[in-house]
Design a protein around this motif. Sequence first.
Motif, PDB file in Angstrom:
ATOM      1  N   LYS A  59       0.823  -1.212   0.000  1.00  0.00           N
ATOM      2  CA  LYS A  59       0.000   0.000   0.000  1.00  0.00           C
ATOM      3  C   LYS A  59       0.857   1.261   0.000  1.00  0.00           C
ATOM      4  N   TYR A  60       2.101   1.117   0.451  1.00  0.00           N
ATOM      5  CA  TYR A  60       3.015   2.265   0.513  1.00  0.00           C
ATOM      6  C   TYR A  60       4.191   2.097  -0.457  1.00  0.00           C
ATOM      7  N   TRP A  61       4.029   1.233  -1.448  1.00  0.00           N
ATOM      8  CA  TRP A  61       5.044   1.008  -2.475  1.00  0.00           C
ATOM      9  C   TRP A  61       6.414   0.691  -1.865  1.00  0.00           C
ATOM     10  N   LEU A  62       6.402  -0.134  -0.814  1.00  0.00           N
ATOM     11  CA  LEU A  62       7.639  -0.442  -0.110  1.00  0.00           C
ATOM     12  C   LEU A  62       8.154  -1.852  -0.394  1.00  0.00           C
ATOM     13  N   GLU A  63       7.517  -2.561  -1.298  1.00  0.00           N
ATOM     14  CA  GLU A  63       7.998  -3.895  -1.642  1.00  0.00           C
ATOM     15  C   GLU A  63       9.414  -3.794  -2.233  1.00  0.00           C
ATOM     16  N   ASN A  64      10.295  -4.649  -1.741  1.00  0.00           N
ATOM     17  CA  ASN A  64      11.703  -4.711  -2.186  1.00  0.00           C
ATOM     18  C   ASN A  64      12.503  -3.467  -1.807  1.00  0.00           C
ATOM     19  N   LYS A  65      11.938  -2.595  -0.993  1.00  0.00           N
ATOM     20  CA  LYS A  65      12.644  -1.376  -0.580  1.00  0.00           C
ATOM     21  C   LYS A  65      12.957  -1.345   0.906  1.00  0.00           C
ATOM     22  N   VAL A  66      12.434  -2.334   1.656  1.00  0.00           N
ATOM     23  CA  VAL A  66      12.629  -2.338   3.101  1.00  0.00           C
ATOM     24  C   VAL A  66      12.939  -3.742   3.602  1.00  0.00           C
ATOM     25  N   VAL A  67      13.488  -3.790   4.806  1.00  0.00           N
ATOM     26  CA  VAL A  67      13.665  -5.035   5.549  1.00  0.00           C
ATOM     27  C   VAL A  67      12.796  -4.920   6.795  1.00  0.00           C
ATOM     28  N   VAL A  68      12.009  -5.973   7.076  1.00  0.00           N
ATOM     29  CA  VAL A  68      11.143  -5.955   8.250  1.00  0.00           C
ATOM     30  C   VAL A  68      11.711  -6.894   9.311  1.00  0.00           C
ATOM     31  N   TYR A  69      11.990  -6.353  10.480  1.00  0.00           N
ATOM     32  CA  TYR A  69      12.492  -7.129  11.616  1.00  0.00           C
ATOM     33  C   TYR A  69      11.358  -7.367  12.600  1.00  0.00           C
ATOM     34  N   ARG A  70      11.179  -8.627  12.983  1.00  0.00           N
ATOM     35  CA  ARG A  70      10.182  -8.936  14.003  1.00  0.00           C
ATOM     36  C   ARG A  70      10.624  -8.331  15.328  1.00  0.00           C
ATOM     37  N   GLY A  71       9.711  -7.631  15.965  1.00  0.00           N
ATOM     38  CA  GLY A  71      10.027  -6.967  17.225  1.00  0.00           C
ATOM     39  C   GLY A  71       9.569  -7.757  18.429  1.00  0.00           C
ATOM     40  N   TYR A  72       8.538  -7.262  19.092  1.00  0.00           N
ATOM     41  CA  TYR A  72       8.067  -7.886  20.328  1.00  0.00           C
ATOM     42  C   TYR A  72       6.549  -7.727  20.410  1.00  0.00           C
ATOM     43  N   MET A  73       5.966  -8.407  21.372  1.00  0.00           N
ATOM     44  CA  MET A  73       4.519  -8.337  21.551  1.00  0.00           C
ATOM     45  C   MET A  73       4.191  -7.403  22.714  1.00  0.00           C
ATOM     46  N   ARG A  74       3.064  -6.672  22.562  1.00  0.00           N
ATOM     47  CA  ARG A  74       2.613  -5.742  23.589  1.00  0.00           C
ATOM     48  C   ARG A  74       1.146  -6.011  23.906  1.00  0.00           C
ATOM     49  N   GLU A  75       0.776  -5.866  25.167  1.00  0.00           N
ATOM     50  CA  GLU A  75      -0.616  -6.085  25.558  1.00  0.00           C
ATOM     51  C   GLU A  75      -1.371  -4.761  25.519  1.00  0.00           C
ATOM     52  N   LEU A  76      -2.438  -4.748  24.732  1.00  0.00           N
ATOM     53  CA  LEU A  76      -3.232  -3.543  24.513  1.00  0.00           C
ATOM     54  C   LEU A  76      -4.642  -3.771  25.044  1.00  0.00           C
ATOM     55  N   GLY A  77      -5.218  -2.741  25.652  1.00  0.00           N
ATOM     56  CA  GLY A  77      -6.559  -2.925  26.179  1.00  0.00           C
ATOM     57  C   GLY A  77      -7.224  -1.628  26.582  1.00  0.00           C
ATOM     58  N   PHE A  78      -8.422  -1.751  27.159  1.00  0.00           N
ATOM     59  CA  PHE A  78      -9.125  -0.586  27.689  1.00  0.00           C
ATOM     60  C   PHE A  78      -8.446  -0.148  28.984  1.00  0.00           C
ATOM     61  N   VAL A  79      -8.230   1.162  29.114  1.00  0.00           N
ATOM     62  CA  VAL A  79      -7.670   1.720  30.346  1.00  0.00           C
ATOM     63  C   VAL A  79      -8.684   2.709  30.904  1.00  0.00           C
ATOM     64  N   TYR A  80      -8.811   2.715  32.232  1.00  0.00           N
ATOM     65  CA  TYR A  80      -9.834   3.547  32.859  1.00  0.00           C
ATOM     66  C   TYR A  80      -9.531   3.681  34.345  1.00  0.00           C
ATOM     67  N   ARG A  81     -10.151   4.685  34.966  1.00  0.00           N
ATOM     68  CA  ARG A  81      -9.943   4.904  36.393  1.00  0.00           C
ATOM     69  C   ARG A  81     -10.626   3.810  37.200  1.00  0.00           C
ATOM     70  N   GLY A 131     -12.935   1.935  39.714  1.00  0.00           N
ATOM     71  CA  GLY A 131     -14.341   2.196  39.995  1.00  0.00           C
ATOM     72  C   GLY A 131     -15.233   1.844  38.823  1.00  0.00           C
ATOM     73  N   PHE A 132     -14.635   1.806  37.629  1.00  0.00           N
ATOM     74  CA  PHE A 132     -15.360   1.370  36.435  1.00  0.00           C
ATOM     75  C   PHE A 132     -15.016  -0.087  36.138  1.00  0.00           C
ATOM     76  N   LYS A 133     -15.784  -0.691  35.260  1.00  0.00           N
ATOM     77  CA  LYS A 133     -15.437  -1.995  34.707  1.00  0.00           C
ATOM     78  C   LYS A 133     -15.817  -1.972  33.236  1.00  0.00           C
ATOM     79  N   ILE A 134     -14.815  -1.907  32.373  1.00  0.00           N
ATOM     80  CA  ILE A 134     -15.039  -1.783  30.935  1.00  0.00           C
ATOM     81  C   ILE A 134     -14.567  -3.057  30.239  1.00  0.00           C
ATOM     82  N   LYS A 135     -15.458  -3.698  29.505  1.00  0.00           N
ATOM     83  CA  LYS A 135     -15.094  -4.894  28.755  1.00  0.00           C
ATOM     84  C   LYS A 135     -15.184  -4.694  27.250  1.00  0.00           C
ATOM     85  N   SER A 136     -15.968  -3.677  26.821  1.00  0.00           N
ATOM     86  CA  SER A 136     -16.168  -3.466  25.395  1.00  0.00           C
ATOM     87  C   SER A 136     -16.635  -2.037  25.158  1.00  0.00           C
ATOM     88  N   PHE A 137     -16.750  -1.669  23.881  1.00  0.00           N
ATOM     89  CA  PHE A 137     -17.258  -0.343  23.552  1.00  0.00           C
ATOM     90  C   PHE A 137     -18.743  -0.217  23.896  1.00  0.00           C
TER      91      PHE A 137
END
Length: 360
Positions: free
Chosen positions: A191-213, A215-221
């Motif tokens: 999509k960015y015309w980067l084929e054959n122009k870059v090297v991709v290095y596998r990095g690391y995994m990160r845990e992403l989620g809902f953050v809130y103060r 007193g709340f309990k958020i499981k979804s939108f």
Amino acid sequence: MEKDYVEIMKKIKPELEIYLKIDGKRIVDSRLAEILKIIDKKGSLLAACRETGFPYSRAWEWIMKLEKVLGLKIVEAKRGGARRGGMKLTEAGKTLLRKYMEAAIKYKRIEAKGIGTIKAKLPELAFMGSHDPLVEIIIEKLEKAGLKDVEISWIGSAGGLASLMIGDADVAGVHLLDPETGKYNVTYLPKYWLENKVVVYRGYMRELGFVYRKGFKIKSFLDVIEKDLRFINRNTGSGTRILIDYLIEKLAAKKERKKAYITVLIKGYDNEVKTHTEVCRRIAEGKADVGVALRYVAELYGLSFTSITWEWYDFVVSKGSLNREAVKTFINVIEEQLDELIQGMVGYKTTKESGEILVS
């Protein structure tokens, strides 16, 4: 004291600023005009920012906002490779700049002349992409080891790939989920015309989620909507924003509604910030109730967290930059030192893939 007062007052001089406006909104001032002028001359947003001392991420944001307000493309990519300059003004951009220059000359703000040689040096390492606290630690480590000049700009994963495409970035940090395949990052290269122009290095995994103060309990939108909570969103083009919109689209499909209907129900959907730190800070300060961010940052701010996913954060390196010493040093950290750096960072983990080349 009176003498000092008089002398100080003598030193105070008025200065006029010229703005271009549309429908009462200011769209171009002298700083943005100077950046556009250098882009037009040198074909590089990075060179323009280094010359003017203006932050790359802010300039990028201003140009994107300008295009959104006008509904016109002001700049376009010239695909060329690392450090060769790959941005130019469109006809609309040239017309806009000409309008500003004519007004500035008319009101004697500048002389009728072009710009001279760009004197600012380009950085040893230009890192652009999605915000990540571990990248900040890596850059700090490199600076302590002697790397003196690093340009680091949090412009989102898509922005990082776009900066590679136009030759401004050496390395981009990305975590872009492809909803169709479930894969991260590599499917976005064409999509960015980067084929054959870059090297991709596998990095690391990160845990992403809902953050809130607490007193709340958020499981979804759905919880965000039903509890009428104030949401703080991430910037368009960031990997987190892509995940957020994917989750909203899934909710919309479940409710047999359009995505736009759901976003209207999410209070604060249009309020955007550029980093995980900013998301958590807004919530901790009571300016928002909930957002989506990394567990690591949520715990730093003492916020509650509900996990959504573990995602890959990878590194895309321009082949044209591989021989740069600063880039070699950065790659060495990715290949050899991730396990050591990640220890003690909650919500981060490496796997056997970490440090491997995914695309060469």
